[in-house]
Design a protein around this motif. Structure first.
Motif, PDB file in Angstrom:
ATOM      1  N   ALA A  87       0.830  -1.205   0.000  1.00 51.75           N
ATOM      2  CA  ALA A  87       0.000   0.000   0.000  1.00 51.75           C
ATOM      3  C   ALA A  87       0.863   1.253   0.000  1.00 51.75           C
ATOM      4  O   ALA A  87       1.990   1.260   0.507  1.00 51.75           O
ATOM      5  N   ALA A  88       0.325   2.322  -0.581  1.00 47.61           N
ATOM      6  CA  ALA A  88       1.067   3.580  -0.695  1.00 47.61           C
ATOM      7  C   ALA A  88       1.479   4.128   0.669  1.00 47.61           C
ATOM      8  O   ALA A  88       2.450   4.868   0.772  1.00 47.61           O
ATOM      9  N   ASP A  89       0.751   3.759   1.733  1.00 50.18           N
ATOM     10  CA  ASP A  89       1.080   4.265   3.065  1.00 50.18           C
ATOM     11  C   ASP A  89       1.704   3.193   3.969  1.00 50.18           C
ATOM     12  O   ASP A  89       1.742   3.346   5.186  1.00 50.18           O
ATOM     13  N   SER A  90       2.246   2.128   3.388  1.00 53.49           N
ATOM     14  CA  SER A  90       2.790   1.032   4.190  1.00 53.49           C
ATOM     15  C   SER A  90       4.165   1.387   4.763  1.00 53.49           C
ATOM     16  O   SER A  90       4.896   2.201   4.204  1.00 53.49           O
ATOM     17  N   PRO A  91       4.523   0.761   5.868  1.00 60.49           N
ATOM     18  CA  PRO A  91       5.860   0.968   6.432  1.00 60.49           C
ATOM     19  C   PRO A  91       6.969   0.555   5.451  1.00 60.49           C
ATOM     20  O   PRO A  91       8.032   1.173   5.436  1.00 60.49           O
ATOM     21  N   LEU A  92       6.711  -0.470   4.650  1.00 68.43           N
ATOM     22  CA  LEU A  92       7.725  -0.882   3.671  1.00 68.43           C
ATOM     23  C   LEU A  92       8.007   0.230   2.663  1.00 68.43           C
ATOM     24  O   LEU A  92       9.157   0.461   2.282  1.00 68.43           O
ATOM     25  N   ARG A  93       6.959   0.941   2.238  1.00 70.03           N
ATOM     26  CA  ARG A  93       7.161   2.045   1.297  1.00 70.03           C
ATOM     27  C   ARG A  93       7.983   3.136   1.952  1.00 70.03           C
ATOM     28  O   ARG A  93       8.879   3.713   1.330  1.00 70.03           O
ATOM     29  N   ALA A  94       7.698   3.443   3.200  1.00 67.64           N
ATOM     30  CA  ALA A  94       8.454   4.468   3.918  1.00 67.64           C
ATOM     31  C   ALA A  94       9.928   4.070   4.030  1.00 67.64           C
ATOM     32  O   ALA A  94      10.818   4.906   3.837  1.00 67.64           O
TER      33      ALA A  94
END
Length: 165
Positions: A87-94
């Protein structure tokens, strides 16, 4: 709503770019079942591409079972490709965004990061290209010097016979 960006220098046909951007939005959870895609007229106004190019992209997405055209109403998302970790707001993206900032600060450019990411993905997931309806077989990809069997400098795979619109 999705805002399409067309890179005319990429060597990737605009209809493929549109289809890939829709697929990416589906994977990131930015588009969900029932959402309406921009009309061909809206995409043409935003990107200055031929309306038939937009319609071709939408037909390809329809064939892949991702969207459906509803005559007189528009084109709507049929199914999602989102997974919780993507997801665009996932911790992995961050975490990935932080890594990309560190790579940039270390002097790497977009092509360097793309090459590095591709090599890591090949190590972690095998040598197969990423999945999805627009992934191409390795034999169909072209590298930056024109040899069959690799992605081009931008990391995009493309067919030699793809047009520009």
């Amino acid at each position: 709503m999705v805002e399409f960006r067309i890179d005319r220098r990429s060597g990737v046909a605009p209809y493929v770019q549109i289809a890939r951007q829709v697929e990416q939005a589906l994977r990131l959870g930015l588009l969900m079942p029932g959402d309406q895609l921009p009309t061909a007229r809206e995409v043409v106004a935003a990107t200055a591409i031929n309306p038939n190019t937009v319609l071709k992209a939408y037909r390809e997405l329809d064939r892949a079972g991702l969207v459906e055209a509803r005559p007189g109403l528009g084109t709507f998302v049929r199914r999602s490709l989102a997974r919780p970790g993507a997801a665009a707001d996932s911790p992995l993206r961050a975490e990935l965004a932080g890594w990309a900032e560190r790579a940039r600060a270390a002097g790497l450019d977009r092509d360097d990061v793309s090459a590095l990411m591709a090599s890591v993905l090949d190590e972690c997931f095998g040598d197969a290209p990423p999945g999805g309806p627009y992934a191409l077989d390795r034999a169909d990809r072209t590298d930056h010097v024109g040899h069959t069997g690799h992605a081009d400098r931008s990391g995009h795979a493309h067919h030699a016979d793809e047009g520009t619109g």
